[in-house]
Design a protein around this motif. Structure first.
Motif, short mmCIF file in Angstrom:
data_model
loop_
_atom_site.label_atom_id
_atom_site.label_comp_id
_atom_site.label_asym_id
_atom_site.label_seq_id
_atom_site.Cartn_x
_atom_site.Cartn_y
_atom_site.Cartn_z
N ARG A 51 0.83 -1.22 0.00
CA ARG A 51 0.00 0.00 0.00
C ARG A 51 0.86 1.26 0.00
NH1 ARG A 51 -2.73 -4.10 1.83
NH2 ARG A 51 -5.02 -4.12 1.90
N GLN A 52 2.17 1.09 -0.03
CA GLN A 52 3.15 2.19 -0.01
C GLN A 52 3.16 2.93 1.32
OE1 GLN A 52 2.18 4.46 -3.55
NE2 GLN A 52 3.60 3.23 -4.75
N ILE A 53 2.78 2.24 2.38
CA ILE A 53 2.84 2.82 3.72
C ILE A 53 4.28 2.70 4.21
CG2 ILE A 53 2.08 2.50 6.11
CD1 ILE A 53 -0.62 1.54 4.92
N HIS A 54 4.81 3.77 4.75
CA HIS A 54 6.18 3.82 5.24
C HIS A 54 6.26 3.12 6.59
CE1 HIS A 54 10.17 5.89 5.29
NE2 HIS A 54 10.04 5.64 6.58
N LEU A 55 7.22 2.21 6.76
CA LEU A 55 7.32 1.42 7.98
C LEU A 55 8.64 1.67 8.70
CD1 LEU A 55 6.05 -1.90 6.39
CD2 LEU A 55 4.73 -0.32 7.82
N SER A 56 8.55 1.86 10.02
CA SER A 56 9.72 2.07 10.86
C SER A 56 9.75 1.05 11.97
CB SER A 56 9.68 3.47 11.51
OG SER A 56 9.65 4.48 10.55
N VAL A 75 11.01 -2.85 5.64
CA VAL A 75 11.06 -1.70 6.54
C VAL A 75 11.83 -0.57 5.87
CG1 VAL A 75 11.91 -0.92 8.78
CG2 VAL A 75 10.87 -3.17 8.57
N ASN A 76 11.35 0.66 6.06
CA ASN A 76 11.99 1.84 5.49
C ASN A 76 12.96 2.52 6.44
OD1 ASN A 76 8.82 1.87 4.64
ND2 ASN A 76 10.18 2.16 2.89
N THR A 77 12.71 2.40 7.75
CA THR A 77 13.44 3.20 8.73
C THR A 77 13.74 2.39 9.98
OG1 THR A 77 12.25 5.18 7.99
CG2 THR A 77 13.38 5.34 10.10
N LEU A 78 14.95 2.55 10.51
CA LEU A 78 15.29 2.06 11.85
C LEU A 78 15.39 3.27 12.76
CD1 LEU A 78 18.11 -0.60 11.25
CD2 LEU A 78 15.65 -0.97 11.55
#
Length: 160
Positions: A51-56, A75-78
């Motif tokens: 869904r192109q939701i950004h995940l951290s 995951v996009n971000t730590l």
């Protein structure tokens, strides 16, 4: 919330009601929530990414993660936990841990955010370690939604 069976449907409904484009939504999931059931978590994360939701991954380094699982999750971000940031000034081994997290994230094509930045010295040290983003009292105390919108409209909050 992450383990709720109707999580995806709830998010879809909220996005439809608010008319927020999915790519503008950022969800933070704790390391321990992902690792409780890694196979199930991977499926949910895949659906969110589709869904192109950004995940951290929030509080990275404080849970019981397995690095072998990290590349399975979209995951996009730590997010470096504040417990590491608060000890940057006085703890040399802690600096090595933060550097390792930053390097890991960058090598995997992820953003890295340091949590709990309270001093200009911490900000500078994180910048020198290659951490581009941060959050904490140095930038702003917690505010309500209206105040946050005003702040975001006039400022960029990168460490650079």
């Amino acid at each position: 919330q992450f383990s709720q069976p109707n999580l995806i449907e709830s998010i879809d409904q909220i996005l439809a009601e608010t008319q927020l484009p999915a790519h503008c939504l950022k969800l933070e999931i704790t390391e321990s929530a992902i690792m409780e059931n890694a196979d199930s978590a991977a499926k949910v994360l895949d659906q969110l990414q589709a869904r192109q939701i950004h995940l951290s991954i929030d509080d990275f380094g404080t849970g019981y993660s397995s690095l072998s699982y990290l590349n399975r999750f979209p995951v996009n971000t730590l997010k470096v936990d504040r417990s590491f940031v608060s000890r940057l000034d006085s703890d040399e081994p802690n600096i090595a841990i933060v550097q390792a997290i930053v390097t890991l994230a960058q090598n995997m094509g992820m953003d890295v955010v340091a949590e709990g930045i309270e001093t200009p010295e911490q900000q500078l040290q994180l910048k020198n370690l290659g951490c581009e983003y941060g959050q904490g009292y140095l930038f702003c105390r917690p505010v309500n939604a209206e105040s946050a919108s005003e702040i975001l409209a006039r400022e960029n909050h990168s460490l650079g």
